[in-house]
Motif scaffolding. Structure first.
Motif, PDB file in Angstrom:
ATOM      1  N   ALA A 263       0.923  -1.142   0.030  1.00 11.80           N
ATOM      2  CA  ALA A 263      -0.143   0.103  -0.181  1.00 11.80           C
ATOM      3  C   ALA A 263       1.065   1.217  -0.038  1.00 11.80           C
ATOM      4  O   ALA A 263       2.048   1.209   0.553  1.00 11.80           O
ATOM      5  CB  ALA A 263      -0.762  -0.052   1.219  1.00 11.80           C
TER       6      ALA A 263
ATOM      7  N   TYR B 143       0.783   5.387   1.233  1.00  7.98           N
ATOM      8  CA  TYR B 143      -0.001   6.613   1.861  1.00  7.98           C
ATOM      9  C   TYR B 143       0.683   7.792   1.709  1.00  7.98           C
ATOM     10  O   TYR B 143       1.702   7.931   1.364  1.00  7.98           O
ATOM     11  CB  TYR B 143       0.205   6.347   3.383  1.00  7.98           C
ATOM     12  CG  TYR B 143      -0.612   5.002   3.725  1.00  7.98           C
ATOM     13  CD1 TYR B 143       0.257   3.598   3.725  1.00  7.98           C
ATOM     14  CD2 TYR B 143      -1.883   4.882   4.299  1.00  7.98           C
ATOM     15  CE1 TYR B 143      -0.561   2.317   4.113  1.00  7.98           C
ATOM     16  CE2 TYR B 143      -2.373   3.820   4.636  1.00  7.98           C
ATOM     17  CZ  TYR B 143      -1.886   2.441   4.637  1.00  7.98           C
ATOM     18  OH  TYR B 143      -2.318   1.481   5.068  1.00  7.98           O
TER      19      TYR B 143
ATOM     20  N   TYR C 264      -3.742   0.391  -2.710  1.00 12.93           N
ATOM     21  CA  TYR C 264      -3.726  -0.812  -1.830  1.00 12.93           C
ATOM     22  C   TYR C 264      -3.529  -1.867  -2.839  1.00 12.93           C
ATOM     23  O   TYR C 264      -3.872  -1.768  -3.917  1.00 12.93           O
ATOM     24  CB  TYR C 264      -4.747  -1.113  -1.058  1.00 12.93           C
ATOM     25  CG  TYR C 264      -6.202  -1.258  -1.579  1.00 12.93           C
ATOM     26  CD1 TYR C 264      -6.868  -0.232  -2.039  1.00 12.93           C
ATOM     27  CD2 TYR C 264      -6.837  -2.561  -1.975  1.00 12.93           C
ATOM     28  CE1 TYR C 264      -7.944  -0.314  -2.770  1.00 12.93           C
ATOM     29  CE2 TYR C 264      -7.917  -2.509  -2.665  1.00 12.93           C
ATOM     30  CZ  TYR C 264      -8.476  -1.523  -3.062  1.00 12.93           C
ATOM     31  OH  TYR C 264      -9.921  -1.731  -3.595  1.00 12.93           O
TER      32      TYR C 264
ATOM     33  N   GLN D 245       3.902   0.622   2.408  1.00  9.55           N
ATOM     34  CA  GLN D 245       3.427  -0.365   3.809  1.00  9.55           C
ATOM     35  C   GLN D 245       3.242  -1.760   3.093  1.00  9.55           C
ATOM     36  O   GLN D 245       2.502  -1.986   1.923  1.00  9.55           O
ATOM     37  CB  GLN D 245       2.407   0.146   4.295  1.00  9.55           C
ATOM     38  CG  GLN D 245       1.827  -0.894   5.502  1.00  9.55           C
ATOM     39  CD  GLN D 245       0.393  -1.236   5.500  1.00  9.55           C
ATOM     40  OE1 GLN D 245      -0.224  -0.390   4.756  1.00  9.55           O
ATOM     41  NE2 GLN D 245      -0.074  -2.202   6.095  1.00  9.55           N
TER      42      GLN D 245
ATOM     43  N   LEU E 242       6.484   6.000  10.169  1.00 10.70           N
ATOM     44  CA  LEU E 242       5.469   5.321  10.775  1.00 10.70           C
ATOM     45  C   LEU E 242       5.857   3.937  11.337  1.00 10.70           C
ATOM     46  O   LEU E 242       6.560   2.940  10.593  1.00 10.70           O
ATOM     47  CB  LEU E 242       4.155   5.025   9.731  1.00 10.70           C
ATOM     48  CG  LEU E 242       3.543   6.248   9.267  1.00 10.70           C
ATOM     49  CD1 LEU E 242       2.760   6.078   8.085  1.00 10.70           C
ATOM     50  CD2 LEU E 242       2.651   6.853  10.419  1.00 10.70           C
TER      51      LEU E 242
ATOM     52  N   MET F 227      -9.328  -2.118   5.848  1.00 15.44           N
ATOM     53  CA  MET F 227     -10.168  -1.849   4.875  1.00 15.44           C
ATOM     54  C   MET F 227     -11.100  -2.868   4.626  1.00 15.44           C
ATOM     55  O   MET F 227     -12.153  -2.398   4.518  1.00 15.44           O
ATOM     56  CB  MET F 227      -9.141  -1.783   3.390  1.00 15.44           C
ATOM     57  CG  MET F 227      -8.665  -0.907   2.967  1.00 15.44           C
ATOM     58  SD  MET F 227      -8.130  -0.862   1.397  1.00 15.44           S
ATOM     59  CE  MET F 227      -9.764  -0.800   0.498  1.00 15.44           C
TER      60      MET F 227
ATOM     61  N   ALA G  70      -4.419  -3.196   4.533  1.00 17.08           N
ATOM     62  CA  ALA G  70      -4.254  -1.845   4.219  1.00 17.08           C
ATOM     63  C   ALA G  70      -5.276  -1.018   5.167  1.00 17.08           C
ATOM     64  O   ALA G  70      -6.066  -1.781   5.535  1.00 17.08           O
ATOM     65  CB  ALA G  70      -4.403  -1.370   2.922  1.00 17.08           C
TER      66      ALA G  70
END
Lengths: 108, 123
Positions: A35, A37, A50, A90, B45, B100, B109
Motif C-alpha cells: 500500500a 500512503y 492498496y 507499507q 510510521l 480496509m 491496508a
C-alpha cells in the motif's frame, strides 16, 4: 521482518511534473500486499493505493501504483499543489506490518 | 461519517503509565480488526499492535511486547491501548486505524485513521 527501502529520500519538483517513487522490499511481498500512503504535516496518513495498484476510494486517477515481488512504484502523472507531502509504502503480506522510511515531495 | 477519534495522550514520566482511547463512529466497529500505530517526532510510521474484531487475536510489535496491552469494547465502539513502563523512545504521536476489509485478518491496508494523540515520555 520485511524491510522496505524508499527512494529517493527527497524530491524537488514543480507542479505539473510527472513523478515516480520507488519502494523496494528485502523479500518478496506476498500477493502484492503493498500500500501507499500520503501524509501532510500534522495530519494522519491517507491511503492512496492498496494491493500494489488499486486506488482507494476518492483518490484521483493521477495516482497509480505498479510493481510486484520486491519492486513497487507510485506514479503521480501530473503534480498538483496539494500533492506535495511525504509518501510511505507499507507491506501487509507478512507480519509484522512494516513501512518504508518515506519520500518527501517538495515544491521546486 | 466514518471517524476515529483518539484521546488520552499527554506528558508522563519514564516508567509511568498512560491509557489511550479511540472512539469509532460511522461504521460497524465490531466487524473490523483495529490497530495502533505510532510516529516519533520527525520519523516514519511504526505498527504497534492489532486486535481482531472480537478481541480474540492480539498482536504486538517486539518493541512494546510485555509493556503495552491492546483491548476493545465493541459495545462502546472503542479501542484502547494501555501503556506501562513507558520509555523515552515511546514518545510519539499514536494513531488508531481501521483495516480496509471487514471480517478479514489484521494484515491489510488501513483506510481510516484517527487524527492522532501525542504521548511524551520525559522527566
Amino acid at each position: 521482518e520485511i524491510v522496505l527501502t524508499q527512494s529517493p529520500g527527497t524530491l524537488s519538483l514543480s507542479p505539473g511534473a510527472r513523478v515516480t517513487l520507488s519502494c523496494r522490499a528485502s523479500q518478496s511481498v506476498s500477493s502484492n500486499y503493498l500500500a501507499w500512503y500520503q501524509q501532510k504535516l500534522g495530519q494522519a496518513p491517507r491511503l492512496l493505493i492498496y494491493g500494489a495498484f488499486s486506488r482507494a476510494t476518492g483518490i484521483p486517477d493521477r495516482f497509480s501504483g505498479s510493481g510486484s515481488g520486491t519492486d513497487f512504484t507510485l506514479t503521480i502523472s501530473r503534480l498538483e499543489p496539494e500533492d506535495f507531502a511525504v509518501y510511505y509504502c507499507q507491506q501487509y503480506g507478512r507480519s509484522p506490518i512494516t513501512f518504508g522510511q518515506g519520500t518527501r515531495l517538495e515544491i521546486k | 461519517q466514518v471517524q476515529l477519534v483518539e484521546s488520552g495522550g499527554g506528558l508522563v514520566n519514564p516508567g509511568g503509565s498512560l491509557r489511550l482511547s479511540c472512539a469509532a463512529s460511522g461504521f460497524t466497529f465490531s466487524e473490523y480488526y483495529m490497530s495502533w500505530f505510532r510516529q516519533a517526532p520527525g520519523k516514519g510510521l511504526e505498527w504497534v499492535s492489532s486486535i481482531s474484531s472480537a478481541g480474540i487475536s492480539i498482536y504486538y510489535a517486539d518493541s512494546v511486547k510485555g509493556r503495552f496491552t491492546i483491548s476493545r469494547d465493541n459495545a462502546k465502539n472503542s479501542l484502547y491501548l494501555q501503556m506501562n513502563s513507558l520509555r523515552a523512545e515511546d514518545t510519539a504521536v499514536y494513531y488508531c486505524a481501521r483495516v480496509m476489509h471487514r471480517f478479514l485478518h489484521g494484515l491489510d491496508a488501513f483506510d481510516i485513521w484517527g487524527q492522532g494523540t501525542m504521548v511524551t515520555v520525559s522527566s
